[in-house]
Design a protein around this motif. Structure first.
Motif, PDB file in Angstrom:
ATOM      1  N   LEU A  86       0.813  -1.214   0.000  1.00  0.00           N
ATOM      2  CA  LEU A  86       0.000   0.000   0.000  1.00  0.00           C
ATOM      3  C   LEU A  86       0.852   1.273   0.000  1.00  0.00           C
ATOM      4  O   LEU A  86       0.324   2.377   0.081  1.00  0.00           O
ATOM      5  CB  LEU A  86      -0.955  -0.008   1.200  1.00  0.00           C
ATOM      6  N   GLY A  87       2.182   1.096  -0.079  1.00  0.00           N
ATOM      7  CA  GLY A  87       3.068   2.255  -0.152  1.00  0.00           C
ATOM      8  C   GLY A  87       3.296   2.945   1.180  1.00  0.00           C
ATOM      9  O   GLY A  87       3.516   4.152   1.212  1.00  0.00           O
ATOM     10  N   GLU A  88       3.266   2.193   2.263  1.00  0.00           N
ATOM     11  CA  GLU A  88       3.454   2.748   3.608  1.00  0.00           C
ATOM     12  C   GLU A  88       4.676   2.122   4.291  1.00  0.00           C
ATOM     13  O   GLU A  88       4.539   1.323   5.220  1.00  0.00           O
ATOM     14  CB  GLU A  88       2.193   2.509   4.448  1.00  0.00           C
ATOM     15  N   PRO A  89       5.897   2.469   3.852  1.00  0.00           N
ATOM     16  CA  PRO A  89       7.081   1.815   4.404  1.00  0.00           C
ATOM     17  C   PRO A  89       7.330   2.096   5.886  1.00  0.00           C
ATOM     18  O   PRO A  89       7.874   1.252   6.591  1.00  0.00           O
ATOM     19  CB  PRO A  89       8.229   2.333   3.535  1.00  0.00           C
ATOM     20  N   GLU A  90       6.935   3.286   6.375  1.00  0.00           N
ATOM     21  CA  GLU A  90       7.162   3.590   7.788  1.00  0.00           C
ATOM     22  C   GLU A  90       6.311   2.688   8.673  1.00  0.00           C
ATOM     23  O   GLU A  90       6.794   2.140   9.670  1.00  0.00           O
ATOM     24  CB  GLU A  90       6.862   5.070   8.097  1.00  0.00           C
ATOM     25  N   ALA A  91       5.050   2.527   8.330  1.00  0.00           N
ATOM     26  CA  ALA A  91       4.173   1.637   9.091  1.00  0.00           C
ATOM     27  C   ALA A  91       4.671   0.203   8.997  1.00  0.00           C
ATOM     28  O   ALA A  91       4.652  -0.542   9.986  1.00  0.00           O
ATOM     29  CB  ALA A  91       2.733   1.742   8.574  1.00  0.00           C
ATOM     30  N   ALA A  92       5.131  -0.179   7.818  1.00  0.00           N
ATOM     31  CA  ALA A  92       5.669  -1.538   7.628  1.00  0.00           C
ATOM     32  C   ALA A  92       6.889  -1.756   8.507  1.00  0.00           C
ATOM     33  O   ALA A  92       7.037  -2.817   9.123  1.00  0.00           O
ATOM     34  CB  ALA A  92       6.015  -1.765   6.164  1.00  0.00           C
ATOM     35  N   ALA A  93       7.762  -0.765   8.586  1.00  0.00           N
ATOM     36  CA  ALA A  93       8.984  -0.903   9.384  1.00  0.00           C
ATOM     37  C   ALA A  93       8.645  -1.147  10.850  1.00  0.00           C
ATOM     38  O   ALA A  93       9.272  -1.996  11.508  1.00  0.00           O
ATOM     39  CB  ALA A  93       9.859   0.338   9.235  1.00  0.00           C
ATOM     40  N   GLN A  94       7.649  -0.459  11.374  1.00  0.00           N
ATOM     41  CA  GLN A  94       7.250  -0.658  12.775  1.00  0.00           C
ATOM     42  C   GLN A  94       6.704  -2.061  12.990  1.00  0.00           C
ATOM     43  O   GLN A  94       7.028  -2.720  13.983  1.00  0.00           O
ATOM     44  CB  GLN A  94       6.198   0.376  13.178  1.00  0.00           C
ATOM     45  N   LEU A  95       5.889  -2.526  12.070  1.00  0.00           N
ATOM     46  CA  LEU A  95       5.336  -3.872  12.180  1.00  0.00           C
ATOM     47  C   LEU A  95       6.435  -4.930  12.070  1.00  0.00           C
ATOM     48  O   LEU A  95       6.417  -5.923  12.806  1.00  0.00           O
ATOM     49  CB  LEU A  95       4.264  -4.094  11.113  1.00  0.00           C
ATOM     50  N   LEU A  96       7.369  -4.722  11.163  1.00  0.00           N
ATOM     51  CA  LEU A  96       8.474  -5.678  11.013  1.00  0.00           C
ATOM     52  C   LEU A  96       9.359  -5.703  12.253  1.00  0.00           C
ATOM     53  O   LEU A  96       9.825  -6.766  12.661  1.00  0.00           O
ATOM     54  CB  LEU A  96       9.311  -5.337   9.780  1.00  0.00           C
TER      55      LEU A  96
END
Length: 188
Positions: A86-96
């Motif tokens: 969905l183009g949300e790398p910051e949110a992805a980084a927190q989840l990862l």
């Protein structure tokens, strides 16, 4: 879990594994109608939705699974993959980050890095036209996350070098090209 609930869940898994994701979603919905907090059904449904490219809906399933069981590493990882789509790398980084806290094994980090690297490649090869700068920027964030998870991932460093070439930054291109020559390949 009742036998009927167990059977419906197993049907969902079997249908998903057979590639019949719409029917799998319906089977998981049967389970969720009885037990809305059934984490395996939530993640199974989310995985089928993601496979169908319905990332917003899949993300909601994974977020619900995290809400029910905050210690479920797979739900965090799958939600992160949806965020990347969905183009949300910051949110992805927190989840990862949370996923790898929950499952800190090196194999988990490397397999997640490979999944993310493959997603970055898919971003650049989707569609009939050549990737534009926006897709290269999105792929850059994806590859950076993969390299952060597995700092010795040579293929990822090479991909970042290529992305920076297309983005016009020769210093970054050269940095990642040099890094790639010093790293070992990660097994696929």
């Amino acid at each position: 879990m009742s036998k009927l609930l167990f059977a419906a869940f197993n049907d969902g898994v079997s249908l998903s594994m057979a590639g019949n994701h719409e029917a799998a979603i319906a089977a998981f919905d049967k389970v969720l109608a009885v037990d809305a907090k059934h984490v395996p059904a939530l993640t199974g449904k989310g995985a089928s939705l993601a496979t169908l490219g319905r990332f917003d809906e899949a993300l909601r399933c994974f977020e619900r699974a995290i809400e029910v069981d905050p210690n479920e590493a797979e739900a965090h990882r799958e939600a992160a993959l949806c965020q990347l789509e969905l183009g949300e790398p910051e949110a992805a980084a927190q989840l990862l980050q949370r996923a790898t806290q929950l499952n800190p094994t090196p194999g988990y980090r490397e397999s997640t890095a490979v999944q993310i690297y493959n997603l970055g490649n898919a971003l650049l090869t989707r569609g009939s036209r050549r990737p534009d700068k926006a897709r290269y920027r999105q792929a850059r964030h994806v590859f950076e996350l993969a390299l952060e998870l597995s700092p010795a991932y040579a293929e990822c460093a090479r991909a970042l070098s290529d992305v920076w070439e297309h983005l016009g930054d020769t210093a970054q291109r050269d940095h990642y090209a040099q890094l790639a020559t010093r790293l070992r390949p990660v097994p696929a």
